[in-house]
Design an enzyme around this catalytic site. Structure first.
Site, PDB file in Angstrom:
ATOM      1  CD  GLN A   1      -2.624  -1.180   2.681  1.00  0.00           C
ATOM      2  OE1 GLN A   1      -2.025  -1.529   3.594  1.00  0.00           O
ATOM      3  NE2 GLN A   1      -3.749  -0.878   2.873  1.00  0.00           N
TER       4      GLN A   1
ATOM      5  CG  HIS B   1      -3.032   2.573  -1.951  1.00  0.00           C
ATOM      6  ND1 HIS B   1      -2.829   2.546  -0.568  1.00  0.00           N
ATOM      7  CD2 HIS B   1      -3.978   1.642  -2.411  1.00  0.00           C
ATOM      8  CE1 HIS B   1      -4.078   1.935  -0.150  1.00  0.00           C
ATOM      9  NE2 HIS B   1      -4.653   1.313  -1.224  1.00  0.00           N
TER      10      HIS B   1
ATOM     11  CB  CYS C   1      -1.652  12.647 -18.671  1.00  0.00           C
ATOM     12  SG  CYS C   1      -2.560  13.619 -19.608  1.00  0.00           S
TER      13      CYS C   1
ATOM     14  CB  CYS D   1       0.504  15.020 -20.598  1.00  0.00           C
ATOM     15  SG  CYS D   1       0.509  13.318 -21.307  1.00  0.00           S
TER      16      CYS D   1
ATOM     17  CB  THR E   1      -1.561  -2.918   6.690  1.00  0.00           C
ATOM     18  OG1 THR E   1      -2.778  -2.720   6.306  1.00  0.00           O
ATOM     19  CG2 THR E   1      -1.515  -4.540   6.477  1.00  0.00           C
ATOM     20  CB  SER E   2      -4.712  -0.180  10.277  1.00  0.00           C
ATOM     21  OG  SER E   2      -5.304   0.423   9.202  1.00  0.00           O
TER      22      SER E   2
ATOM     23  CG  ASN F   1      -0.056  -4.171  12.567  1.00  0.00           C
ATOM     24  OD1 ASN F   1       0.698  -3.320  12.426  1.00  0.00           O
ATOM     25  ND2 ASN F   1      -1.374  -4.203  12.136  1.00  0.00           N
ATOM     26  CG  LEU F   2       4.302  -0.969  15.834  1.00  0.00           C
ATOM     27  CD1 LEU F   2       4.317   0.565  15.751  1.00  0.00           C
ATOM     28  CD2 LEU F   2       5.102  -1.404  16.999  1.00  0.00           C
TER      29      LEU F   2
HETATM   30 ZN   LIG Z   1      -2.215  13.285 -21.592  1.00  0.00          ZN
END
Ligand SMILES: [Zn+2]
Length: 226
Positions: free
Chosen positions: A85, A103, A111, A130, A170-171, A195-196
């Site tokens: 992510q 993500h 563009c 672009c 990740t949560s 995870n933490l």
């Molecule tokens: Zn473009």
């Protein structure tokens, strides 16, 4: 073994990458609506470019940590699909050859007129044209709130075929990441959360390793790579 790993902000936090905190809806003192939505970009593209130019500079200064490097090692021993992510390139610089950026990436420009993609300049500005269509519509190639994450078909396939699914740092609260562990489990995978703190989706995981990513990820990988 077929392993699918999803990583989130927690793995890059120890490299000094700061990120969105759900608790107050702020990111580096900016409102999420202003810097991480298509509407915010439409209102003030200069602000949004300044924000991501800073993120890009921060990411370039950051160094991959032991957790990033451990996942590169995991890929040398197993059939690994690595999904992140995160929009930094610390997995790549930590030695991972193939990373699915659901993500988007700070290294990419997009563009918003024609959809063409190209490598982002270190500093992007609103009138940047672009290279394909010439319109001044260059934006960071980042998936903002309200937009659809990238590569979802490939991601669901990797989750479905996994024998082991791991979520790291990740949560699990942001859609669709939240559904991936559940989907893996329904398709017969063993599921583990590193995870933490135990996440809101803790019940979708059969195993939990709680602690900083730089400690728990290398330990976990060591157990899988004798
Ligand atoms: Zn473009």
């Amino acid at each position: 073994m077929r392993i699918t790993v999803l990583t989130g902000a927690g793995i890059s936090a120890e490299s000094g990458i700061r990120t969105f905190r759900a608790s107050d809806g702020l990111w580096e003192e900016h409102r999420i609506e202003d810097v991480a939505t298509p509407e915010g970009f439409h209102r003030d593209p200069a602000l949004v470019h300044r924000f991501y130019n800073q993120r890009r500079a921060d990411a370039a200064r950051a160094q991959p940590n032991a957790a990033h490097r451990a996942l590169a090692r995991l890929a040398r021993h197993h059939d690994l699909t690595l999904i992140t992510q995160n929009v930094d390139d610390l997995h790549e610089r930590g030695g991972s050859a193939e990373v699915i950026h659901m993500h988007g990436s700070l290294l990419g420009a997009l563009c918003s007129g024609c959809g063409h993609r190209w490598p982002a300049a270190l500093v992007m500005r609103p009138p940047d044209p672009c290279p394909a269509c010439g319109q001044p519509l260059a934006r960071p190639d980042i998936v903002w709130f309200g937009e659809i994450p990238y590569h979802m078909e490939r991601i669901w396939q990797a989750v479905e075929s996994a024998e082991l699914f791991a979520a790291i740092g990740t949560s699990g609260q942001v859609y669709p990441a939240a559904g991936l562990a559940q989907h893996a489990r329904r398709n017969g995978a063993e599921t583990i959360e590193l995870n933490l703190a135990a996440s809101a989706a803790a019940r979708d995981f059969s195993q939990h390793r709680i602690g900083p990513a730089t400690q728990v990820v290398p330990q976990w990988v060591q157990g899988l790579c004798p």
